[in-house]
Design a protein around this motif. Structure first.
Motif, PDB file in Angstrom:
ATOM      1  N   LEU A 214     -15.873  37.923 -50.732  1.00 12.06           N
ATOM      2  CA  LEU A 214     -17.016  37.044 -50.481  1.00 12.06           C
ATOM      3  C   LEU A 214     -18.355  37.762 -50.609  1.00 12.06           C
ATOM      4  CD1 LEU A 214     -15.738  35.165 -47.272  1.00 12.06           C
ATOM      5  CD2 LEU A 214     -15.514  34.460 -49.658  1.00 12.06           C
ATOM      6  N   ASP A 215     -18.326  39.022 -51.052  1.00 12.76           N
ATOM      7  CA  ASP A 215     -19.560  39.820 -51.105  1.00 12.76           C
ATOM      8  C   ASP A 215     -20.634  39.108 -51.922  1.00 12.76           C
ATOM      9  OD1 ASP A 215     -18.460  42.943 -50.400  1.00 12.76           O
ATOM     10  OD2 ASP A 215     -17.016  41.474 -51.122  1.00 12.76           O
ATOM     11  N   LYS A 258      -2.959  38.708 -55.499  1.00 15.24           N
ATOM     12  CA  LYS A 258      -3.821  37.695 -56.105  1.00 15.24           C
ATOM     13  C   LYS A 258      -5.241  37.921 -55.594  1.00 15.24           C
ATOM     14  CE  LYS A 258      -0.048  34.369 -56.456  1.00 15.24           C
ATOM     15  NZ  LYS A 258       0.559  33.118 -55.939  1.00 15.24           N
ATOM     16  N   VAL A 259      -6.166  38.136 -56.509  1.00 19.86           N
ATOM     17  CA  VAL A 259      -7.544  38.480 -56.148  1.00 19.86           C
ATOM     18  C   VAL A 259      -8.480  37.372 -56.624  1.00 19.86           C
ATOM     19  CG1 VAL A 259      -9.375  40.200 -56.317  1.00 19.86           C
ATOM     20  CG2 VAL A 259      -6.974  40.928 -56.400  1.00 19.86           C
ATOM     21  N   ILE A 260      -9.252  36.816 -55.676  1.00 19.41           N
ATOM     22  CA  ILE A 260     -10.231  35.776 -56.008  1.00 19.41           C
ATOM     23  C   ILE A 260     -11.623  36.319 -55.722  1.00 19.41           C
ATOM     24  CG2 ILE A 260     -11.064  33.456 -55.481  1.00 19.41           C
ATOM     25  CD1 ILE A 260      -8.258  32.672 -54.718  1.00 19.41           C
ATOM     26  N   VAL A 261     -12.456  36.347 -56.760  1.00 18.16           N
ATOM     27  CA  VAL A 261     -13.836  36.819 -56.639  1.00 18.16           C
ATOM     28  C   VAL A 261     -14.749  35.605 -56.534  1.00 18.16           C
ATOM     29  CG1 VAL A 261     -15.668  38.190 -57.693  1.00 18.16           C
ATOM     30  CG2 VAL A 261     -13.268  38.843 -58.018  1.00 18.16           C
ATOM     31  N   THR A 262     -15.632  35.588 -55.536  1.00 23.74           N
ATOM     32  CA  THR A 262     -16.532  34.457 -55.344  1.00 23.74           C
ATOM     33  C   THR A 262     -17.979  34.932 -55.355  1.00 23.74           C
ATOM     34  OG1 THR A 262     -16.668  34.596 -52.929  1.00 23.74           O
ATOM     35  CG2 THR A 262     -14.764  33.445 -53.859  1.00 23.74           C
ATOM     36  N   GLY A 263     -18.884  33.999 -55.169  1.00 21.82           N
ATOM     37  CA  GLY A 263     -20.299  34.355 -55.084  1.00 21.82           C
ATOM     38  C   GLY A 263     -21.132  33.609 -56.098  1.00 21.82           C
ATOM     39  N   ASP A 264     -22.407  33.423 -55.770  1.00 22.22           N
ATOM     40  CA  ASP A 264     -23.327  32.718 -56.658  1.00 22.22           C
ATOM     41  C   ASP A 264     -23.863  33.612 -57.766  1.00 22.22           C
ATOM     42  OD1 ASP A 264     -23.036  30.431 -55.179  1.00 22.22           O
ATOM     43  OD2 ASP A 264     -24.780  30.794 -53.907  1.00 22.22           O
ATOM     44  N   SER A 265     -23.727  34.918 -57.615  1.00 24.86           N
ATOM     45  CA  SER A 265     -24.329  35.822 -58.600  1.00 24.86           C
ATOM     46  C   SER A 265     -23.323  36.863 -59.089  1.00 24.86           C
ATOM     47  CB  SER A 265     -25.543  36.535 -57.987  1.00 24.86           C
ATOM     48  OG  SER A 265     -25.163  37.288 -56.856  1.00 24.86           O
ATOM     49  N   SER A 387     -18.518  23.982 -49.326  1.00 26.35           N
ATOM     50  CA  SER A 387     -17.997  23.730 -50.676  1.00 26.35           C
ATOM     51  C   SER A 387     -17.441  25.005 -51.293  1.00 26.35           C
ATOM     52  CB  SER A 387     -19.083  23.128 -51.566  1.00 26.35           C
ATOM     53  OG  SER A 387     -20.213  23.971 -51.637  1.00 26.35           O
ATOM     54  N   ALA A 388     -18.023  26.160 -50.953  1.00 27.02           N
ATOM     55  CA  ALA A 388     -17.481  27.431 -51.447  1.00 27.02           C
ATOM     56  C   ALA A 388     -16.080  27.670 -50.893  1.00 27.02           C
ATOM     57  CB  ALA A 388     -18.405  28.583 -51.063  1.00 27.02           C
ATOM     58  N   ALA A 389     -15.906  27.438 -49.584  1.00 32.65           N
ATOM     59  CA  ALA A 389     -14.596  27.622 -48.963  1.00 32.65           C
ATOM     60  C   ALA A 389     -13.579  26.643 -49.537  1.00 32.65           C
ATOM     61  CB  ALA A 389     -14.705  27.434 -47.447  1.00 32.65           C
TER      62      ALA A 389
END
Length: 478
Positions: A214-215, A258-265, A387-389
């Motif tokens: 979530l960084d 399983k790796v999920i990368v998130t973030g707006d940038s 919405s991100a979650a």
């Protein structure tokens, strides 16, 4: 009523003598009660120091005896050690102990053996538990709180018997992490085995089965106010962190992680950096999700068509999730639309067939989706964390096999030659899930205009990669 607490090392003969004397008093005196605390030898010193510090006592050997005064409003009255307890019993009850040294040693050895058997049995019980290890970075990010409840349910992991949740926040507020741990434990969820907090990388991603990153190290809302030098510096900072993450995942995580990368940038850049460093793990195990963008597009369309957002299906997001992306409606369909043709609940129509304003779809609609994050933030004074979650949970549920075979998802994945794209970039493309694996959907039309958009996204990402690690090379999907 007299209530005494007798504590000592399990192998201490003086503790054995005090323990048996307390048992004798409890049997012969109706108002005499005892509570015994047996501490393993290797844990005794730390336990003694902590207990004395907490109560303001001074004592340095086994056993330790005090009288509980809870019913009288007190926390406890320090009595002392072996001799003090014997003297107290002699003075108040005219009872003492005449246990021989040999018997003291025999009871102490028996106490130690009993304790060791208990420890071995507990270790065996723990070894039989095979929990699913889930790691969440930047756990103090508000998105994490919305994630946790649904993440620990049987619907999400139908084959898991227990889950160990690891909350990582580098340099984070340890007290805040402790509070999050306590709140999570208070949920009393059946699958939750344990919650472990981490503020450094000492054990990061050890035995990880699921990793959710979530960084967020850059505010995309203020991009226009950032100089090119500031952006390059931030890219290098992100690169440094995610190269470390990738190496640790490679060395410590399970190979099927399983790796999920998130973030707006820089979501695609971050995912690319992980793929580079985690050389022993299949690149297909690393994804970044465009589900949040899909859902925002569905909500905007639903508002136009006077239906619920859930009535819109199969919206596709192409390109750089955090940069130049394109919302494609070629497969999008709408249910329960109140138009000239009506049907049962399972009946759907193509969005493009009933929505004829192509100019709006290619201009205003695309811009509205791009601005939705900031629009939500301006109203709520925080990022769109719910919405991100929800996007993360949607992808994870599908990845675990809980979706239909025809459902289409937009996923940021390594693109080795797909749609004539460079082999080294991670871009959002349409996929389907089956048996815990994703597959790129090729049953779509990719016209020249879309190819140009994708090439633009690829160039954008290639430039980011060059800024982060000049001369870097990528491995492709096996």
């Amino acid at each position: 009523m007299a209530k005494f607490v007798v504590a000592g090392k399990t192998d201490c003969p003086y503790y054995a003598k005090v323990e048996l004397l307390a048992d004798a008093l409890q049997q012969s005196l109706p108002n005499f009660k005892t509570r015994k605390i047996s501490i393993p030898p290797d844990e005794w010193q730390e336990w003694l120091e902590n207990t004395c510090k907490k109560n303001g006592w001074r004592h340095d050997k086994s056993p330790l005896v005090w009288r509980e005064l809870v019913e009288d409003g007190g926390k406890g009255m320090f009595l002392g050690g072996f001799s003090d307890f014997l003297e107290h019993c002699q003075d108040y009850y005219s009872i003492t102990s005449h246990m021989s040294t040999d018997l003291m040693l025999s009871v102490a050895a028996e106490n130690l053996e009993t304790e060791m058997n208990f420890v071995r049995e507990e270790q065996r019980r723990i070894s039989l538990i095979k929990p699913l290890h889930i790691w969440i970075s930047s756990a103090l990010n508000p998105t994490c709180q919305f994630l946790i409840t649904n993440l620990l349910c049987t619907e999400m992991f139908p084959h898991a018997t227990a889950i160990s949740l690891h909350l990582l926040d580098l340099g984070g507020d340890e007290e805040g992490l402790q509070g999050l741990r306590m709140e999570t434990e208070d949920l009393a969820l059946p699958l939750l085995h344990q919650v472990i907090i981490h503020t450094d990388l000492e054990q990061a991603f050890l035995e990880a089965d699921i990793i959710i990153l979530l960084d967020e190290m850059w505010s995309a809302e203020n991009d226009e106010n950032k100089s090119e030098d500031e952006k390059k510096k931030k890219i290098k900072d992100i690169s440094a962190r995610y190269q470390v993450y990738g190496s640790l995942i490679d060395a410590r995580a399970n190979k099927e992680v399983k790796v999920i990368v998130t973030g707006d940038s820089f979501a695609s850049l971050k995912c690319s950096l992980l793929v580079d460093k985690a050389c022993s793990i299949n690149s297909r195990q690393f994804v970044t999700m465009a589900t949040q963008l899909e859902n925002e597009a569905r909500a905007i369309l639903a508002n136009k068509l006077k239906v619920k957002p859930s009535d819109i299906k199969d919206v596709i997001v192409w390109g750089n999730i955090s940069g130049s992306f394109y919302i494609d409606l070629q497969r999008a369909k709408v249910f329960n639309y109140n138009g000239a043709i009506r049907g049962p609940s399972f009946f759907s129509q193509s969005v493009l067939q009933i929505f004829h304003d192509r100019k709006w779809l290619e201009t205003d609609f695309q811009d509205l989706v791009r601005c939705q994050h900031s629009a939500v933030a301006s109203k709520t004074c925080r990022a769109a964390v719910m919405s991100a979650a929800n996007g993360i949970l949607t992808v994870l549920k599908a990845w675990n096999g809980n979706c239909g075979p025809d459902e289409v998802f937009s996923l940021g994945v390594l693109c080795p030659g797909y749609y004539d794209l460079p082999e080294s970039v991670i871009l959002s493309v349409p996929v389907t899930f089956a048996d815990g694996k994703w597959s790129v959907l090729f049953d779509v039309t990719v016209e020249e205009e879309l190819k140009e958009r994708l090439q633009l996204s690829a160039s954008e990402l290639t430039q980011e990669i060059k800024s982060s690690i000049p001369g870097n090379k990528r491995k492709t999907t096996e």
